[in-house]
Design a protein around this motif. Structure first.
Motif, PDB file in Angstrom:
ATOM      1  N   PHE A  23      47.290 -30.205 -13.884  1.00 37.91           N
ATOM      2  CA  PHE A  23      46.970 -29.138 -12.938  1.00 37.91           C
ATOM      3  C   PHE A  23      45.865 -28.239 -13.493  1.00 37.91           C
ATOM      4  CE2 PHE A  23      50.591 -30.461 -10.618  1.00 37.91           C
ATOM      5  CZ  PHE A  23      50.515 -29.885  -9.360  1.00 37.91           C
ATOM      6  N   ALA A  24      45.922 -27.938 -14.775  1.00 41.50           N
ATOM      7  CA  ALA A  24      44.916 -27.059 -15.367  1.00 41.50           C
ATOM      8  C   ALA A  24      43.537 -27.718 -15.382  1.00 41.50           C
ATOM      9  CB  ALA A  24      45.333 -26.662 -16.783  1.00 41.50           C
ATOM     10  N   TYR A  25      43.472 -29.043 -15.602  1.00 42.39           N
ATOM     11  CA  TYR A  25      42.194 -29.743 -15.526  1.00 42.39           C
ATOM     12  C   TYR A  25      41.538 -29.519 -14.167  1.00 42.39           C
ATOM     13  CZ  TYR A  25      42.885 -32.586 -19.777  1.00 42.39           C
ATOM     14  OH  TYR A  25      43.035 -33.011 -21.065  1.00 42.39           O
ATOM     15  N   GLU A  26      42.349 -29.574 -13.149  1.00 45.19           N
ATOM     16  CA  GLU A  26      41.858 -29.386 -11.780  1.00 45.19           C
ATOM     17  C   GLU A  26      41.169 -28.027 -11.630  1.00 45.19           C
ATOM     18  OE1 GLU A  26      43.974 -28.736  -7.435  1.00 45.19           O
ATOM     19  OE2 GLU A  26      45.124 -29.583  -9.096  1.00 45.19           O
ATOM     20  N   PHE A  27      41.770 -26.985 -12.190  1.00 46.44           N
ATOM     21  CA  PHE A  27      41.195 -25.649 -12.085  1.00 46.44           C
ATOM     22  C   PHE A  27      39.958 -25.503 -12.970  1.00 46.44           C
ATOM     23  CE2 PHE A  27      45.841 -24.772 -11.275  1.00 46.44           C
ATOM     24  CZ  PHE A  27      45.687 -24.713  -9.899  1.00 46.44           C
ATOM     25  N   VAL A  28      39.979 -26.138 -14.138  1.00 46.72           N
ATOM     26  CA  VAL A  28      38.816 -26.076 -15.024  1.00 46.72           C
ATOM     27  C   VAL A  28      37.596 -26.687 -14.343  1.00 46.72           C
ATOM     28  CG1 VAL A  28      37.814 -26.986 -17.149  1.00 46.72           C
ATOM     29  CG2 VAL A  28      40.094 -26.005 -17.191  1.00 46.72           C
ATOM     30  N   TYR A  29      37.784 -27.866 -13.771  1.00 43.94           N
ATOM     31  CA  TYR A  29      36.663 -28.517 -13.089  1.00 43.94           C
ATOM     32  C   TYR A  29      36.203 -27.717 -11.875  1.00 43.94           C
ATOM     33  CZ  TYR A  29      36.966 -32.814 -15.879  1.00 43.94           C
ATOM     34  OH  TYR A  29      36.923 -33.720 -16.904  1.00 43.94           O
ATOM     35  N   SER A  30      37.143 -27.141 -11.136  1.00 46.42           N
ATOM     36  CA  SER A  30      36.776 -26.332  -9.969  1.00 46.42           C
ATOM     37  C   SER A  30      35.910 -25.148 -10.390  1.00 46.42           C
ATOM     38  CB  SER A  30      38.036 -25.823  -9.259  1.00 46.42           C
ATOM     39  OG  SER A  30      38.802 -26.875  -8.734  1.00 46.42           O
ATOM     40  N   GLU A  31      36.321 -24.468 -11.448  1.00 46.51           N
ATOM     41  CA  GLU A  31      35.569 -23.301 -11.904  1.00 46.51           C
ATOM     42  C   GLU A  31      34.217 -23.717 -12.479  1.00 46.51           C
ATOM     43  OE1 GLU A  31      34.747 -19.373 -12.295  1.00 46.51           O
ATOM     44  OE2 GLU A  31      36.465 -20.298 -11.289  1.00 46.51           O
ATOM     45  N   LEU A  32      34.191 -24.821 -13.221  1.00 43.48           N
ATOM     46  CA  LEU A  32      32.928 -25.287 -13.795  1.00 43.48           C
ATOM     47  C   LEU A  32      31.930 -25.630 -12.690  1.00 43.48           C
ATOM     48  CD1 LEU A  32      31.201 -26.177 -16.209  1.00 43.48           C
ATOM     49  CD2 LEU A  32      32.274 -28.435 -16.026  1.00 43.48           C
ATOM     50  N   LEU A  33      32.386 -26.344 -11.671  1.00 50.02           N
ATOM     51  CA  LEU A  33      31.503 -26.697 -10.560  1.00 50.02           C
ATOM     52  C   LEU A  33      31.041 -25.458  -9.804  1.00 50.02           C
ATOM     53  CD1 LEU A  33      33.431 -29.851  -9.336  1.00 50.02           C
ATOM     54  CD2 LEU A  33      31.121 -29.826 -10.287  1.00 50.02           C
ATOM     55  N   THR A  34      31.899 -24.432  -9.744  1.00 49.57           N
ATOM     56  CA  THR A  34      31.494 -23.172  -9.126  1.00 49.57           C
ATOM     57  C   THR A  34      30.399 -22.505  -9.937  1.00 49.57           C
ATOM     58  OG1 THR A  34      33.687 -22.822  -8.161  1.00 49.57           O
ATOM     59  CG2 THR A  34      32.289 -20.882  -8.419  1.00 49.57           C
ATOM     60  N   VAL A  35      30.556 -22.489 -11.255  1.00 51.23           N
ATOM     61  CA  VAL A  35      29.549 -21.891 -12.126  1.00 51.23           C
ATOM     62  C   VAL A  35      28.214 -22.610 -11.971  1.00 51.23           C
ATOM     63  CG1 VAL A  35      28.879 -21.543 -14.535  1.00 51.23           C
ATOM     64  CG2 VAL A  35      31.207 -21.013 -13.811  1.00 51.23           C
ATOM     65  N   MET A  36      28.261 -23.942 -11.891  1.00 55.54           N
ATOM     66  CA  MET A  36      27.035 -24.727 -11.845  1.00 55.54           C
ATOM     67  C   MET A  36      26.369 -24.715 -10.473  1.00 55.54           C
ATOM     68  SD  MET A  36      26.676 -25.706 -14.878  1.00 55.54           S
ATOM     69  CE  MET A  36      27.613 -25.884 -16.396  1.00 55.54           C
ATOM     70  N   TYR A  37      27.183 -24.799  -9.426  1.00 49.12           N
ATOM     71  CA  TYR A  37      26.623 -25.003  -8.091  1.00 49.12           C
ATOM     72  C   TYR A  37      26.920 -23.876  -7.112  1.00 49.12           C
ATOM     73  CZ  TYR A  37      26.074 -29.710  -9.930  1.00 49.12           C
ATOM     74  OH  TYR A  37      25.724 -30.790 -10.718  1.00 49.12           O
ATOM     75  N   GLY A  38      27.774 -22.922  -7.506  1.00 49.13           N
ATOM     76  CA  GLY A  38      28.118 -21.824  -6.611  1.00 49.13           C
ATOM     77  C   GLY A  38      29.087 -22.257  -5.524  1.00 49.13           C
ATOM     78  N   GLY A  39      29.581 -21.277  -4.774  1.00 48.65           N
ATOM     79  CA  GLY A  39      30.484 -21.567  -3.670  1.00 48.65           C
ATOM     80  C   GLY A  39      31.908 -21.799  -4.127  1.00 48.65           C
ATOM     81  N   THR A  40      32.605 -20.729  -4.473  1.00 48.26           N
ATOM     82  CA  THR A  40      33.957 -20.851  -5.016  1.00 48.26           C
ATOM     83  C   THR A  40      34.881 -21.626  -4.089  1.00 48.26           C
ATOM     84  OG1 THR A  40      33.694 -18.749  -6.175  1.00 48.26           O
ATOM     85  CG2 THR A  40      35.932 -19.572  -5.911  1.00 48.26           C
ATOM     86  N   VAL A  41      34.930 -21.204  -2.829  1.00 50.03           N
ATOM     87  CA  VAL A  41      35.841 -21.859  -1.888  1.00 50.03           C
ATOM     88  C   VAL A  41      35.482 -23.333  -1.730  1.00 50.03           C
ATOM     89  CG1 VAL A  41      36.624 -21.898   0.500  1.00 50.03           C
ATOM     90  CG2 VAL A  41      36.325 -19.710  -0.666  1.00 50.03           C
ATOM     91  N   THR A  42      34.198 -23.606  -1.551  1.00 50.25           N
ATOM     92  CA  THR A  42      33.758 -24.988  -1.358  1.00 50.25           C
ATOM     93  C   THR A  42      34.133 -25.860  -2.546  1.00 50.25           C
ATOM     94  OG1 THR A  42      31.895 -24.269  -0.008  1.00 50.25           O
ATOM     95  CG2 THR A  42      31.746 -26.456  -0.979  1.00 50.25           C
ATOM     96  N   GLN A  43      33.837 -25.401  -3.755  1.00 51.42           N
ATOM     97  CA  GLN A  43      34.094 -26.215  -4.941  1.00 51.42           C
ATOM     98  C   GLN A  43      35.589 -26.416  -5.177  1.00 51.42           C
ATOM     99  OE1 GLN A  43      31.692 -27.783  -6.013  1.00 51.42           O
ATOM    100  NE2 GLN A  43      29.988 -26.554  -5.267  1.00 51.42           N
ATOM    101  N   TYR A  44      36.377 -25.369  -4.992  1.00 51.44           N
ATOM    102  CA  TYR A  44      37.820 -25.512  -5.211  1.00 51.44           C
ATOM    103  C   TYR A  44      38.440 -26.436  -4.175  1.00 51.44           C
ATOM    104  CZ  TYR A  44      38.623 -22.219  -9.028  1.00 51.44           C
ATOM    105  OH  TYR A  44      38.667 -21.620 -10.269  1.00 51.44           O
ATOM    106  N   VAL A  45      38.034 -26.305  -2.923  1.00 49.01           N
ATOM    107  CA  VAL A  45      38.621 -27.140  -1.871  1.00 49.01           C
ATOM    108  C   VAL A  45      38.273 -28.606  -2.095  1.00 49.01           C
ATOM    109  CG1 VAL A  45      38.490 -27.689   0.585  1.00 49.01           C
ATOM    110  CG2 VAL A  45      38.778 -25.320  -0.141  1.00 49.01           C
TER     111      VAL A  45
END
Length: 589
Positions: A23-45
């Motif tokens: 589960f934590a890997y999922e959040f790490v990747y979501s946050e990393l992709l947000t940092v790199m590409y922006g769009g918190t909701v988009t990346q997490y979803v």
């Protein structure tokens, strides 16, 4: 039977650990992709969706794994996860640190950046089926559960059945629980723990980069504990010896894979032990490459001098050095200092003055100077805008979300060069709060509102670019009040500009005054465009030049041609609202 209880307890403990990591890997990747590409909701979803899709594929294929080697396959899965998860993290960072040929379609980059999510989800899909089969393979009977676990689960079970019985027809089930129910229960508990610990401890405590190595370390430890406890050569104090035919099947474990697991686990332990150094070095490597990417190849070298993470943003100071051929077209000299907040450059020495002159000294021509003039500054935690306002002797309310950054900027030599201890201004009232919520709660009215806020690079900032926010700003303006903000060029970001202007217009602003601030950045005798600014008003206002113009406006002829115009309305472009966001308003920097 005691060994069986210990075996089951070990498997359930391992279930908790691997679920925690998954589960934590999922959040790490979501946050990393947000940092790199922006769009918190988009990346997490998207990340959550891809993760669960891959999890399902892995679970479906788990039946094709050799049932006579459940333990061996589980060990391999954990070793592969320990290796793949950090490698995938570094792959995403690398994709944003190197120059990618324009001939490669953006869709390919998009898919490649999300490949680690798919692989980790796929491997994680093997874990629960394998653990379930292993629990079922142990001795039958209620005694397979350790006494402490059976007692705890029994109490929770009684409470839950009592609650269910108030609505549903229930039949109490006593005795042995299936392996599936035990493993699923521990999986859900581990997932919750992973989410909470990641959000409250790991990410805010040590940062994104060390967190991925902490999780990989746990996967490696889980693999080693498993093989130590259940392997034929087991030396684990509570394991040991051959297993009977009715007990857990653990086939041949490759010594090579075991060595790989030991090396990975030891390496990750070293990284975690020195997590501050690892975080700093990897962050600087990425940031220096990314900053350099903004310029032609070989033209600029960036060197990070310091970085820190507050509760709300990543603060990076760096030097940029001209290394290209010919004169430096970006600034005077060879090297200058810059400030970067998150993914966007906020301040460089060459244009620090001109930016704040455009933000403060130009719109001050539209209001009267003096203590009776009320000014609201939203953002501006570096205090520089306050320093410019102090020259006009106005009363200032200042609201910024990041109290840590504001406190650091007070005494930092870099910022003190520009703000000259403006935080001590006797007509200044500073509030640490979100600008939107501040306006919802205050009854003050303002003659001038200055929005010194970050660019719309992330959907965390969508609120400050929403119709609701601008409507609230309008409601707090005096009869002749105006709001000023910097903005992106409509030529460079046309979709953002259209969504932004339509949003402001919907909020009740009918007139706008737009202008560029110009500066001779490289001392070649020619001024260059630095920043675009907008002043909005819900009605007609006095001209920029005339009796009330500031000294800055008076000495720059370019402002003679700046006139008020009606705020345009673009057809087919939706406004940005808090509850119905228009992601076109976000820009990719």
């Amino acid at each position: 039977m005691s060994n069986t209880r210990t075996d089951t307890g070990t498997l359930l403990a391992l279930t908790f650990v691997v679920s925690f990591c998954s589960f934590a890997y999922e959040f790490v990747y979501s946050e990393l992709l947000t940092v790199m590409y922006g769009g918190t909701v988009t990346q997490y979803v998207i990340t959550v969706g891809l993760y669960f899709f891959s999890l399902g594929i892995g679970a479906a294929l788990s039946d094709d794994l050799d049932a006579t080697d459940l333990g061996g396959n589980f060990f391999r899965t954990e070793v592969f996860l320990a290796a793949v998860a950090p490698a995938g993290f570094l792959l995403i960072v690398a994709l944003n640190s190197v120059r990618i040929p324009q001939s490669i379609p953006s869709e390919v980059i998009w898919m490649t950046a999300r490949l680690p999510v798919v692989v980790v989800g796929f491997l994680s899909g093997f874990e629960l089926p394998l653990l379930t089969h292993m629990v079922d393979e142990l001795e039958d009977g209620e005694a397979t559960m350790p006494n402490w676990l059976r007692s705890t689960c029994g109490q929770i079970h009684e409470i839950m059945v009592s609650i269910l019985g108030t609505v549903w027809n229930v039949k109490r089930t006593d005795g042995r629980r299936s392996g599936l129910s035990l493993v699923l229960a521990m999986d859900y508990v581990g997932g919750l723990a992973g989410a909470v610990v990641y959000a409250r401890v790991l990410y805010p405590g040590i940062g994104l980069i060390p967190t991925i190595f902490v999780l990989a370390l746990l996967n490696g430890i889980a693999a080693l504990v498993f093989v130590a406890h259940f392997g034929d050569w087991a030396w684990w104090p509570v394991g040991g010896g051959k297993r009977t035919s009715r007990e857990l099947s653990i086939g041949h474990v490759s010594k090579t894979l075991l060595v790989v697991c030991l090396v990975l686990t030891a390496s990750y332990a070293g990284v975690v032990a020195k997590h501050d150094t690892a975080d700093e070095q990897l962050s600087e490597l990425y940031l220096e490459q990314q900053i350099e990417n903004r310029y032609p190849p070989g033209a600029m070298r960036a060197t990070v001098t310091s970085q820190e993470t507050t509760t709300y943003q990543h603060v990076i100071r760096y030097n940029r050095t001209w290394t290209g051929t010919g004169p430096n077209p970006y600034f005077t000299g060879r090297t200058e200092q810059c400030l970067r907040l998150g993914s966007a450059v906020q301040l460089c020495e060459s244009w620090a003055d001109s930016y704040h002159q455009g933000l403060v000294d130009v719109p001050m021509s539209l209001v009267e100077p003096g203590p009776k003039t009320n000014v609201l500054v939203v953002g501006g935690g570096d205090w520089i805008a306050i320093d410019h306002l102090r020259e006009y002797d106005v009363s200032v309310d200042h609201v910024d979300l990041d109290g840590e950054f504001m406190q650091q900027a007070k005494t930092d030599p870099f910022f003190r060069t520009w703000h000259d201890d403006a935080y001590e201004y006797d007509r200044l009232n500073t509030t640490t709060a979100d600008g939107y919520h501040y306006l919802q709660e205050t009854n003050e009215t303002y003659d001038l509102v200055l929005l010194d806020i970050p660019g719309a690079t992330d959907d965390d900032l969508l609120t400050l670019y929403s119709a609701e926010f601008y409507r609230s700003v309008r409601n707090h303006l005096s009869d002749e009040g105006v709001v000023a903000t910097w903005g992106y060029s409509p030529d460079s970001y046309p979709q953002h500009h259209k969504a932004f202007v339509n949003t402001v217009g919907t909020a009740g602003f009918t007139n706008q005054l737009s202008y560029w601030v110009r500066e001779d950045l490289d001392s070649d005798g020619q001024s260059e465009r630095v920043e675009k600014f907008y002043v909005f008003a819900p009605g007609e206002r006095r001209p920029l030049t005339g009796d009330g113009e500031t000294a800055y406006v008076r000495t720059h002829e370019q402002y003679r041609t700046v006139k008020w115009h009606a705020v345009p309305r673009y057809r087919g472009v939706r406004v940005n609202s808090i509850f119905h966001p228009n992601y076109d308003i976000l820009v990719d920097t």
